[in-house]
Design a protein around this motif. Structure first.
Motif, PDB file in Angstrom:
ATOM      1  N   LEU A  64      27.877  68.598  37.927  1.00 58.04           N
ATOM      2  CA  LEU A  64      28.013  67.272  38.528  1.00 58.04           C
ATOM      3  C   LEU A  64      26.799  66.365  38.303  1.00 58.04           C
ATOM      4  CD1 LEU A  64      29.995  68.175  41.755  1.00 58.04           C
ATOM      5  CD2 LEU A  64      30.832  67.108  39.664  1.00 58.04           C
ATOM      6  N   PRO A  65      25.555  66.840  38.485  1.00 55.63           N
ATOM      7  CA  PRO A  65      24.428  65.953  38.150  1.00 55.63           C
ATOM      8  C   PRO A  65      24.387  65.599  36.654  1.00 55.63           C
ATOM      9  CG  PRO A  65      23.681  67.710  39.579  1.00 55.63           C
ATOM     10  CD  PRO A  65      25.094  68.050  39.166  1.00 55.63           C
ATOM     11  N   LEU A  66      24.736  66.544  35.813  1.00 56.37           N
ATOM     12  CA  LEU A  66      24.782  66.275  34.375  1.00 56.37           C
ATOM     13  C   LEU A  66      25.854  65.228  34.064  1.00 56.37           C
ATOM     14  CD1 LEU A  66      23.680  67.112  31.582  1.00 56.37           C
ATOM     15  CD2 LEU A  66      25.499  68.824  31.510  1.00 56.37           C
ATOM     16  N   GLY A  67      27.007  65.375  34.675  1.00 53.03           N
ATOM     17  CA  GLY A  67      28.088  64.413  34.466  1.00 53.03           C
ATOM     18  C   GLY A  67      27.758  63.044  35.014  1.00 53.03           C
ATOM     19  N   ALA A  68      27.062  62.989  36.154  1.00 57.01           N
ATOM     20  CA  ALA A  68      26.680  61.696  36.735  1.00 57.01           C
ATOM     21  C   ALA A  68      25.694  60.958  35.844  1.00 57.01           C
ATOM     22  CB  ALA A  68      26.082  61.907  38.127  1.00 57.01           C
ATOM     23  N   THR A  69      24.928  61.706  35.060  1.00 57.18           N
ATOM     24  CA  THR A  69      23.964  61.098  34.155  1.00 57.18           C
ATOM     25  C   THR A  69      24.607  60.688  32.835  1.00 57.18           C
ATOM     26  OG1 THR A  69      22.220  62.428  35.116  1.00 57.18           O
ATOM     27  CG2 THR A  69      21.778  61.464  32.965  1.00 57.18           C
ATOM     28  N   MET A  70      25.491  61.528  32.319  1.00 55.76           N
ATOM     29  CA  MET A  70      26.024  61.297  30.977  1.00 55.76           C
ATOM     30  C   MET A  70      27.376  60.585  30.938  1.00 55.76           C
ATOM     31  SD  MET A  70      24.979  64.940  29.280  1.00 55.76           S
ATOM     32  CE  MET A  70      25.832  64.582  27.777  1.00 55.76           C
ATOM     33  N   ASN A  71      28.144  60.650  31.994  1.00 59.04           N
ATOM     34  CA  ASN A  71      29.508  60.144  31.965  1.00 59.04           C
ATOM     35  C   ASN A  71      29.562  58.749  32.592  1.00 59.04           C
ATOM     36  OD1 ASN A  71      32.237  60.018  31.628  1.00 59.04           O
ATOM     37  ND2 ASN A  71      32.721  61.266  33.398  1.00 59.04           N
ATOM     38  N   MET A  72      29.155  57.760  31.834  1.00 64.30           N
ATOM     39  CA  MET A  72      29.115  56.379  32.322  1.00 64.30           C
ATOM     40  C   MET A  72      30.207  55.545  31.652  1.00 64.30           C
ATOM     41  SD  MET A  72      26.699  56.221  34.487  1.00 64.30           S
ATOM     42  CE  MET A  72      26.542  57.879  35.054  1.00 64.30           C
ATOM     43  N   ASP A  73      31.424  56.065  31.644  1.00 62.73           N
ATOM     44  CA  ASP A  73      32.531  55.400  30.962  1.00 62.73           C
ATOM     45  C   ASP A  73      32.801  54.015  31.522  1.00 62.73           C
ATOM     46  OD1 ASP A  73      32.697  57.852  29.766  1.00 62.73           O
ATOM     47  OD2 ASP A  73      34.505  58.465  30.810  1.00 62.73           O
ATOM     48  N   GLY A  74      32.829  53.891  32.837  1.00 66.56           N
ATOM     49  CA  GLY A  74      33.155  52.611  33.457  1.00 66.56           C
ATOM     50  C   GLY A  74      32.173  51.521  33.064  1.00 66.56           C
ATOM     51  N   LEU A  75      30.883  51.832  33.074  1.00 66.26           N
ATOM     52  CA  LEU A  75      29.873  50.848  32.703  1.00 66.26           C
ATOM     53  C   LEU A  75      29.999  50.480  31.232  1.00 66.26           C
ATOM     54  CD1 LEU A  75      27.476  49.095  33.427  1.00 66.26           C
ATOM     55  CD2 LEU A  75      25.990  51.074  33.145  1.00 66.26           C
ATOM     56  N   ALA A  76      30.242  51.453  30.370  1.00 67.08           N
ATOM     57  CA  ALA A  76      30.391  51.167  28.936  1.00 67.08           C
ATOM     58  C   ALA A  76      31.606  50.267  28.687  1.00 67.08           C
ATOM     59  CB  ALA A  76      30.515  52.468  28.141  1.00 67.08           C
ATOM     60  N   ILE A  77      32.704  50.560  29.362  1.00 71.21           N
ATOM     61  CA  ILE A  77      33.906  49.728  29.218  1.00 71.21           C
ATOM     62  C   ILE A  77      33.616  48.304  29.682  1.00 71.21           C
ATOM     63  CG2 ILE A  77      36.233  49.341  30.147  1.00 71.21           C
ATOM     64  CD1 ILE A  77      36.524  52.430  30.242  1.00 71.21           C
ATOM     65  N   TYR A  78      32.984  48.181  30.832  1.00 67.16           N
ATOM     66  CA  TYR A  78      32.724  46.862  31.397  1.00 67.16           C
ATOM     67  C   TYR A  78      31.738  46.069  30.542  1.00 67.16           C
ATOM     68  CZ  TYR A  78      31.983  43.352  35.033  1.00 67.16           C
ATOM     69  OH  TYR A  78      31.899  42.182  35.726  1.00 67.16           O
ATOM     70  N   LEU A  79      30.687  46.714  30.020  1.00 66.83           N
ATOM     71  CA  LEU A  79      29.748  46.031  29.136  1.00 66.83           C
ATOM     72  C   LEU A  79      30.464  45.504  27.899  1.00 66.83           C
ATOM     73  CD1 LEU A  79      26.629  48.381  29.298  1.00 66.83           C
ATOM     74  CD2 LEU A  79      26.753  46.029  30.102  1.00 66.83           C
TER      75      LEU A  79
END
Length: 193
Positions: free
Chosen positions: A111-126
């Motif tokens: 979960l901490p690894l995923g919270a750091t690496m899995n930023m799909d929403g931000l990438a989509i929004y950018l």
């Protein structure tokens, strides 16, 4: 410091209103139409992302997505309301262990690894913000520029991990890489949350 933070939090809605009033006053109601299209495109993209994750839960986890989503609604709502998956990490870890049956060692690592690496929403929004600004500027992006957009949105999403409204911090990098005007960021302030 606490006084200043409190003052900024209280003034933020007024500042967002002032930015939107300035936008409508200088560019007309058409700017709001463009922003409403961005909001609709974002909601559609996030719904599609949610469905893709549900398919992955079904195929790879061999679980039914709806019961999984029901059990994990607490941390999803917290992440959505704070705009930060890292802020929701303690609740996510507790929910994963107590309601989803994930072992403590797996939850503590994944979960901490995923919270750091899995930023799909931000990438989509950018990416959506950059395309919206390009359209507003009357520019058509080339295939190469879309490649640059994907790379910088991905890097920006990793760099913005854990920052609430990280879009406002990372968007200048994305827009700068495409030589788009940075003034468009003021438009996003009003609808970012």
């Amino acid at each position: 410091v606490f006084f200043m933070v409190n003052l900024i939090v209280k003034m933020a809605p007024l500042a967002a209103f002032a930015f939107m009033a300035w936008c409508v006053g200088t560019q007309g109601v058409a700017a709001l139409l463009s922003l409403s299209k961005l909001v609709c495109a974002s909601l559609f993209a996030f719904a599609l992302q949610y469905m893709v994750f549900g398919l992955m839960i079904f195929v790879f986890g061999r679980l039914k997505p709806w019961p999984f989503y029901r059990k994990s609604i607490a941390y999803q709502l917290l992440a959505f309301s704070t705009s930060s998956s890292k802020a929701a990490l303690p609740v996510t870890m507790a929910t994963a262990q107590e309601r989803l049956g994930v072992s403590k060692s797996s939850a503590s690592f994944v979960l901490p690894l995923g919270a750091t690496m899995n930023m799909d929403g931000l990438a989509i929004y950018l990416g959506l913000c950059a395309v919206t600004f390009a359209q507003a500027a009357g520019r058509t992006l080339s295939i190469g520029e879309y490649g640059i957009l994907m790379a910088t949105a991905t890097l920006g999403s990793i760099g913005g991990a854990g920052i609430p409204s990280g879009t406002l911090m990372m968007l200048p990098m994305v827009l700068g890489s495409l030589q788009l005007p940075l003034e468009g960021i003021a438009l996003i302030v009003g609808i970012d949350r």
